[in-house]
Design a protein around this motif. Structure first.
Motif, PDB file in Angstrom:
ATOM      1  N   ASP A 169      -9.529   3.944   2.913  1.00 29.64           N
ATOM      2  CA  ASP A 169      -9.818   3.529   1.526  1.00 29.64           C
ATOM      3  C   ASP A 169     -10.902   2.476   1.480  1.00 29.64           C
ATOM      4  O   ASP A 169     -11.007   1.647   2.360  1.00 29.64           O
ATOM      5  CB  ASP A 169      -8.541   3.006   0.864  1.00 29.64           C
ATOM      6  CG  ASP A 169      -7.499   4.107   0.698  1.00 29.64           C
ATOM      7  OD1 ASP A 169      -6.303   3.787   0.577  1.00 29.64           O
ATOM      8  OD2 ASP A 169      -7.893   5.292   0.671  1.00 29.64           O
ATOM      9  N   ASP A 206      -7.751   1.609   7.289  1.00 29.19           N
ATOM     10  CA  ASP A 206      -7.518   2.905   6.681  1.00 29.19           C
ATOM     11  C   ASP A 206      -8.850   3.434   6.162  1.00 29.19           C
ATOM     12  O   ASP A 206      -9.898   2.830   6.383  1.00 29.19           O
ATOM     13  CB  ASP A 206      -6.491   2.807   5.546  1.00 29.19           C
ATOM     14  CG  ASP A 206      -6.862   1.725   4.544  1.00 29.19           C
ATOM     15  OD1 ASP A 206      -8.020   1.251   4.568  1.00 29.19           O
ATOM     16  OD2 ASP A 206      -6.014   1.356   3.721  1.00 29.19           O
ATOM     17  N   ARG A 243      -6.242  -3.644   1.713  1.00 27.99           N
ATOM     18  CA  ARG A 243      -7.662  -3.328   1.853  1.00 27.99           C
ATOM     19  C   ARG A 243      -8.507  -4.247   0.972  1.00 27.99           C
ATOM     20  O   ARG A 243      -9.550  -4.744   1.402  1.00 27.99           O
ATOM     21  CB  ARG A 243      -7.908  -1.861   1.489  1.00 27.99           C
ATOM     22  CG  ARG A 243      -9.384  -1.464   1.309  1.00 27.99           C
ATOM     23  CD  ARG A 243     -10.263  -1.894   2.463  1.00 27.99           C
ATOM     24  NE  ARG A 243      -9.937  -1.241   3.705  1.00 27.99           N
ATOM     25  CZ  ARG A 243     -10.532  -1.533   4.864  1.00 27.99           C
ATOM     26  NH1 ARG A 243     -11.461  -2.490   4.916  1.00 27.99           N
ATOM     27  NH2 ARG A 243     -10.197  -0.915   5.971  1.00 27.99           N
ATOM     28  N   GLU A 262      -1.271   5.841  -2.825  1.00 24.47           N
ATOM     29  CA  GLU A 262      -2.640   6.117  -2.395  1.00 24.47           C
ATOM     30  C   GLU A 262      -3.667   5.343  -3.224  1.00 24.47           C
ATOM     31  O   GLU A 262      -4.692   4.900  -2.708  1.00 24.47           O
ATOM     32  CB  GLU A 262      -2.914   7.617  -2.492  1.00 24.47           C
ATOM     33  CG  GLU A 262      -4.277   8.020  -1.955  1.00 24.47           C
ATOM     34  CD  GLU A 262      -4.477   9.522  -1.987  1.00 24.47           C
ATOM     35  OE1 GLU A 262      -5.617   9.955  -1.732  1.00 24.47           O
ATOM     36  OE2 GLU A 262      -3.509  10.249  -2.260  1.00 24.47           O
ATOM     37  N   HIS A 283       0.276  -2.552   5.929  1.00 28.04           N
ATOM     38  CA  HIS A 283       0.275  -1.718   4.726  1.00 28.04           C
ATOM     39  C   HIS A 283       1.660  -1.568   4.094  1.00 28.04           C
ATOM     40  O   HIS A 283       1.781  -1.010   3.010  1.00 28.04           O
ATOM     41  CB  HIS A 283      -0.272  -0.330   5.066  1.00 28.04           C
ATOM     42  CG  HIS A 283      -1.675  -0.347   5.582  1.00 28.04           C
ATOM     43  ND1 HIS A 283      -2.769  -0.214   4.754  1.00 28.04           N
ATOM     44  CD2 HIS A 283      -2.176  -0.511   6.840  1.00 28.04           C
ATOM     45  CE1 HIS A 283      -3.884  -0.263   5.481  1.00 28.04           C
ATOM     46  NE2 HIS A 283      -3.549  -0.445   6.752  1.00 28.04           N
ATOM     47  N   HIS A 306       0.859  -1.179   0.000  1.00 28.37           N
ATOM     48  CA  HIS A 306       0.000   0.000   0.000  1.00 28.37           C
ATOM     49  C   HIS A 306       0.898   1.233   0.000  1.00 28.37           C
ATOM     50  O   HIS A 306       0.721   2.167   0.788  1.00 28.37           O
ATOM     51  CB  HIS A 306      -0.929  -0.004   1.215  1.00 28.37           C
ATOM     52  CG  HIS A 306      -1.927   1.113   1.201  1.00 28.37           C
ATOM     53  ND1 HIS A 306      -2.664   1.472   2.312  1.00 28.37           N
ATOM     54  CD2 HIS A 306      -2.316   1.980   0.234  1.00 28.37           C
ATOM     55  CE1 HIS A 306      -3.450   2.481   2.025  1.00 28.37           C
ATOM     56  NE2 HIS A 306      -3.246   2.814   0.765  1.00 28.37           N
ATOM     57  N   TYR A 329      -3.194   2.467  -4.776  1.00 30.28           N
ATOM     58  CA  TYR A 329      -2.927   1.025  -4.870  1.00 30.28           C
ATOM     59  C   TYR A 329      -2.887   0.446  -3.469  1.00 30.28           C
ATOM     60  O   TYR A 329      -2.009   0.779  -2.675  1.00 30.28           O
ATOM     61  CB  TYR A 329      -1.608   0.747  -5.594  1.00 30.28           C
ATOM     62  CG  TYR A 329      -1.364  -0.737  -5.811  1.00 30.28           C
ATOM     63  CD1 TYR A 329      -1.995  -1.408  -6.853  1.00 30.28           C
ATOM     64  CD2 TYR A 329      -0.542  -1.461  -4.953  1.00 30.28           C
ATOM     65  CE1 TYR A 329      -1.802  -2.767  -7.044  1.00 30.28           C
ATOM     66  CE2 TYR A 329      -0.342  -2.824  -5.136  1.00 30.28           C
ATOM     67  CZ  TYR A 329      -0.967  -3.467  -6.186  1.00 30.28           C
ATOM     68  OH  TYR A 329      -0.785  -4.831  -6.368  1.00 30.28           O
ATOM     69  N   ASN A 330      -3.842  -0.420  -3.167  1.00 31.92           N
ATOM     70  CA  ASN A 330      -4.000  -0.897  -1.795  1.00 31.92           C
ATOM     71  C   ASN A 330      -4.336  -2.393  -1.795  1.00 31.92           C
ATOM     72  O   ASN A 330      -5.502  -2.785  -1.834  1.00 31.92           O
ATOM     73  CB  ASN A 330      -5.108  -0.100  -1.093  1.00 31.92           C
ATOM     74  CG  ASN A 330      -5.138  -0.350   0.403  1.00 31.92           C
ATOM     75  OD1 ASN A 330      -4.608  -1.328   0.896  1.00 31.92           O
ATOM     76  ND2 ASN A 330      -5.783   0.549   1.125  1.00 31.92           N
ATOM     77  N   GLU A 331      -3.294  -3.201  -1.772  1.00 33.66           N
ATOM     78  CA  GLU A 331      -3.509  -4.650  -1.764  1.00 33.66           C
ATOM     79  C   GLU A 331      -4.244  -5.111  -0.509  1.00 33.66           C
ATOM     80  O   GLU A 331      -5.163  -5.930  -0.581  1.00 33.66           O
ATOM     81  CB  GLU A 331      -2.164  -5.384  -1.859  1.00 33.66           C
ATOM     82  CG  GLU A 331      -1.529  -5.364  -3.227  1.00 33.66           C
ATOM     83  CD  GLU A 331      -0.239  -6.152  -3.296  1.00 33.66           C
ATOM     84  OE1 GLU A 331       0.354  -6.204  -4.389  1.00 33.66           O
ATOM     85  OE2 GLU A 331       0.185  -6.716  -2.267  1.00 33.66           O
TER      86      GLU A 331
END
Length: 225
Positions: A225, A223, A104, A98, A125, A95, A100-102
């Motif tokens: 997201d 987070d 989450r 901002e 993260h 992560h 790209y968030n594996e």
């Protein structure tokens, strides 16, 4: 001049051959050293007092959907979670940006399947590599005894790193049934050799931070997201 060039070429050839042999020796050593800690996901009993099931991230598409490889890892993690391997899940992935968030996406997948309560799912993260995921699992989350979920070809390296970092680890692996398998197998040989060297020096990961109790409430890692 020709004799000098021939000598240099011969030396370079010998060095390349030596490096290649060394790489394959290290690869064989790591696989042989860790293979007995890879568990059959259908086993009736799990090791006692497992702190968490660590799921290693590997790819999320732009729309936030999971790659097939990551989805299969999460399905496997969900399966052994329901079988009682541990009551905590640790999602570790990238992560770093901002958008790209594996982690989450990983947590949402488990929540959408009604597999575990949010409080039992932790997100790391800053798991930017296998080494960093394992380093942070111990130093940030306090995990000392874990089950790693990844693809089987990836478990040998993961288990070796865990051992060298002082973690008692077992692995459960998903089959690699995706296109590009031969390339991944070759790349993994190089990655095993790289992490063999890294485990000698044990550098700190990109980020550390405040400690988070893996036996506490996983929502502290949420987070926006």
């Amino acid at each position: 001049m020709k004799k000098k060039l021939l000598k240099i070429s011969l030396i370079l050839l010998i060095l390349c051959i030596t490096a290649g042999i060394t790489a394959f020796i290290l690869n064989a050593y790591i696989k042989g050293h860790t293979k007995n800690r890879i568990l059959n996901p259908n086993v009736a009993e799990w090791p006692d007092n497992i702190d968490c099931i660590l799921v290693l991230g590997c790819g999320v598409y732009e729309d936030g959907s999971l790659s097939p490889m990551l989805r299969d890892r999460l399905n496997l993690a969900a399966d052994i979670y329901k079988k009682g391997a541990s009551d905590k899940l640790l999602m570790s992935g990238d992560h770093g940006k901002e958008n790209y968030n594996e982690v989450r996406a990983m947590k949402n997948y488990i929540l959408d399947g009604n597999i575990a309560d949010s409080s039992n799912i932790f997100m790391d993260h800053a798991g930017f590599s296998t080494y960093e995921s394992l380093y942070r699992a111990k130093e940030i989350f306090g995990a000392k005894k874990i089950i790693i979920v990844s693809n089987t070809y990836h478990l040998y390296r993961s288990l070796y790193i865990a051992e060298k970092l002082g973690i008692e680890a077992y692995g459960v692996g998903a089959d690699d049934i995706y296109s590009g398998r031969k390339y991944r197998e070759f790349r993994e040989i190089l990655a095993r050799d790289k992490d063999f060297i890294k485990c000698i020096f044990k550098p700190e990961p990109t980020f550390l931070g405040e400690k988070i109790d893996i036996h506490g409430d996983g929502t502290v890692t949420d987070d926006e997201d």
